[in-house]
Design a protein around this motif. Structure first.
Motif, mmCIF file in Angstrom:
data_model
loop_
_atom_site.group_PDB
_atom_site.id
_atom_site.type_symbol
_atom_site.label_atom_id
_atom_site.label_comp_id
_atom_site.label_asym_id
_atom_site.label_seq_id
_atom_site.Cartn_x
_atom_site.Cartn_y
_atom_site.Cartn_z
ATOM 1 N N ASP A 104 0.827 -1.215 0.000
ATOM 2 C CA ASP A 104 0.000 0.000 0.000
ATOM 3 C C ASP A 104 0.862 1.266 0.000
ATOM 4 O OD1 ASP A 104 -2.452 -1.355 0.182
ATOM 5 O OD2 ASP A 104 -2.183 -1.627 2.344
ATOM 6 N N VAL A 156 1.556 5.182 0.518
ATOM 7 C CA VAL A 156 0.994 6.186 1.428
ATOM 8 C C VAL A 156 1.515 7.593 1.152
ATOM 9 C CG1 VAL A 156 0.493 4.540 3.261
ATOM 10 C CG2 VAL A 156 2.742 5.611 3.191
ATOM 11 N N GLU A 185 6.529 6.045 -1.415
ATOM 12 C CA GLU A 185 6.669 5.439 -0.094
ATOM 13 C C GLU A 185 5.442 4.585 0.196
ATOM 14 O OE1 GLU A 185 8.544 6.903 3.181
ATOM 15 O OE2 GLU A 185 9.181 8.817 2.321
ATOM 16 N N SER A 186 5.713 3.357 0.581
ATOM 17 C CA SER A 186 4.626 2.470 0.979
ATOM 18 C C SER A 186 4.667 2.313 2.488
ATOM 19 C CB SER A 186 4.792 1.105 0.313
ATOM 20 O OG SER A 186 5.876 0.414 0.897
ATOM 21 N N VAL A 187 3.715 1.561 3.007
ATOM 22 C CA VAL A 187 3.754 1.220 4.425
ATOM 23 C C VAL A 187 5.086 0.545 4.777
ATOM 24 C CG1 VAL A 187 1.302 1.080 4.906
ATOM 25 C CG2 VAL A 187 2.424 -0.846 3.822
ATOM 26 N N LYS A 188 5.704 -0.069 3.798
ATOM 27 C CA LYS A 188 6.890 -0.889 4.034
ATOM 28 C C LYS A 188 8.196 -0.123 3.856
ATOM 29 C CE LYS A 188 8.442 -4.665 1.505
ATOM 30 N NZ LYS A 188 8.037 -5.617 0.464
#
Lengths: 131, 361
Positions: free
Chosen positions: A39, A41, A62-65
């Motif tokens: 996901d 963000v 940028e993802s949650v990870k």
């Protein structure tokens, strides 16, 4: 794996480029890349009017990870950025090859596109990575 | 060599994206980490936490041993089944691990420790236990499933046998009951109500399936991390380690400085307190767009610090984190992200409790 549109060219680092009718090049990240990231963000977009060189990290997704640089496949002037991503970065998750485009470049040198992978070669690269 | 829990096939069948976590092949998510996060805040989700280590401690002097081993005081545990969160410290007052200890009988306590610290924990506990004639047995024949969320208890109770369900339904917070097969604890790592269920490995897949059928959403380690951070809970290895004291990790509330109890690390903690604790851990919120990440540099009036845990909070829609900064009034606090600086707000946490953003966040 979803269908890879035939009019795209790819970098090994999973960016795509599409030459459009008006000679501009639209850039995004692949369906495979968004899946790896998870996901999204936040997307840091380049500045409209900036000149970028092929290989420059000019956006960040940028993802949650994790945070990941987006490298420009081509050199030229940024003429548009996808403002939708400011409030809806998940658009990339939903439609990486379409509505989830990141920026658009007025290209300096069309020959740079020749160095990119065609859809078949990119699909083959993903296949090889999986094994 | 990667370890697999007994639920590995179940995760793969659900299409999980798997990741190596401390040597274990674990689900990161089953599609969308953010949706899994919301499932736990709004309804019920479950996590395979079988990689965590269950260790049973038995002997006449086990309580005396734990008074010495742990920084919190097991004498707070008066009724069988009660649980306590505590740090286990080294002689320097640094945190070897954080764990939950359950009081089951005067000669029988159970601890659950982190997966990544398993070997050093077992070695340390076994070494210290010798003088107290306490036996230390790891219980790898158990799996563990955490069921969390506002409807988690109700859904989990619906899949238990009648006697176990009755005992589990009666549990107060931070207490556990042993059923015929299941050991059910009303604990968790998400800031929501729920259970952590220790289950014999051969029954784990059937329990997982029953919970799925009862409408509990499978959730991966990704959601587990954002949930625990919103709930203001530390992560070992990221927020504290062997070179960090509980004072420096905002875990002072777990240290019981009771008169005359000589626990490991106490002398070092007292000395640090007397000399002045040099660093502190604070909760931070970034109102600008972007994501806080582990290792980012933080600047304050008293010098530099760093982001420990940092993430995008799905409940709040912005970045939150913990930062370790020099002691004293910090003044303007800023974080450096890719050569740019952003303002941070220091806040009291938890950031989210019982599904709701907390005041001032």
């Amino acid at each position: 794996m979803s269908e890879i549109p035939g009019d795209l060219k790819f970098l090994k680092s999973h960016e795509w480029a599409r030459v459009e009718d008006d000679g501009l090049v639209r850039v995004g990240i692949s369906e495979h890349a968004q899946g790896l990231l998870g996901d999204l963000v936040y997307v840091e977009l380049p500045e409209v009017g900036a000149h970028i060189d092929a290989g420059d990290g000019c956006a960040v997704v940028e993802s949650v990870k994790a945070a990941s640089d987006v490298y420009s496949p081509v050199s030229g002037e940024v003429v548009a950025v996808n403002e939708t991503l400011n409030d809806a970065p998940e658009t990339i998750n939903e439609d990486a090859f379409g509505e989830g485009w990141i920026f658009q470049v007025k290209i300096d040198n069309k020959a740079e596109l020749d160095d990119m992978l065609d859809p078949a070669a990119y699909a083959q690269m993903l296949e090889d990575e999986a094994h | 060599m990667t370890d697999k829990t007994v639920l590995n096939e179940a995760h793969r069948a659900l299409g999980a994206r798997m990741v190596d976590f401390g040597g274990w092949d674990m689900p990161l998510n089953y599609g969308s980490q953010i949706e899994e996060h919301h499932a736990v805040r709004r309804d019920a989700g479950m996590f395979d936490v079988s990689h965590m280590t269950v260790v049973d401690l038995k002997g006449e002097r086990v309580r005396e041993f734990l008074r010495h081993l742990l920084a919190n005081n097991v004498d707070k545990l008066k009724k069988p089944g009660k649980a306590l969160y505590t740090c286990m410290l080294n002689e320097r007052g640094g945190v070897i691990d954080d764990l939950i200890v359950y009081f089951l009988a005067e000669d029988f306590f159970r601890v659950v420790v982190n997966a990544a610290t398993r070997e050093k924990d077992l070695k340390w506990i076994t070494e210290q236990a010798k003088a107290f004639e306490v036996t230390v047995s790891e219980r790898p024949e158990f799996a563990m499933i955490a069921v969390q969320g506002p409807t988690a208890r109700e859904k989990a109770l619906s899949v238990m046998d009648a006697a176990t369900a009755e005992a589990a339904a009666a549990l107060g917070k931070f207490a556990a009951a042993q059923g015929a097969d299941l050991f059910v604890a009303r604990t968790g790592y998400t800031g929501e109500d729920g259970f952590e269920i220790i289950v014999p490995a051969e029954q784990a897949a059937a329990l997982w399936q029953k919970l799925l059928d009862a409408g509990v959403a499978p959730c991966g380690l990704g959601a587990r991390d954002t949930l625990r951070l919103e709930a203001g809970m530390n992560l070992y290895g990221q927020d504290m380690d062997g070179d960090v004291t509980p004072w420096e990790a905002n875990l002072g509330w777990t240290i019981a400085m009771d008169e005359g109890r000589d626990f490991i690390g106490r002398a070092a903690l007292e000395k640090q307190k007397a000399d002045g604790v040099p660093r502190r851990m604070v909760g931070v919120v970034m109102d600008d767009k972007g994501v806080l990440r582990h290792g980012q540099t933080v600047t304050t009036a008293n010098g530099e610090g760093e982001i420990l845990s940092g993430a995008f909070s799905p409940t709040l829609g912005k970045a939150i984190g913990f930062a370790r900064i020099p002691a004293g009034e910090p003044g303007d606090v800023r974080v450096q992200i890719r050569n740019r600086e952003f303002a941070l707000r220091i806040v009291k946490y938890p950031f989210v409790r019982d599904g709701e953003p907390q005041p001032g966040i």
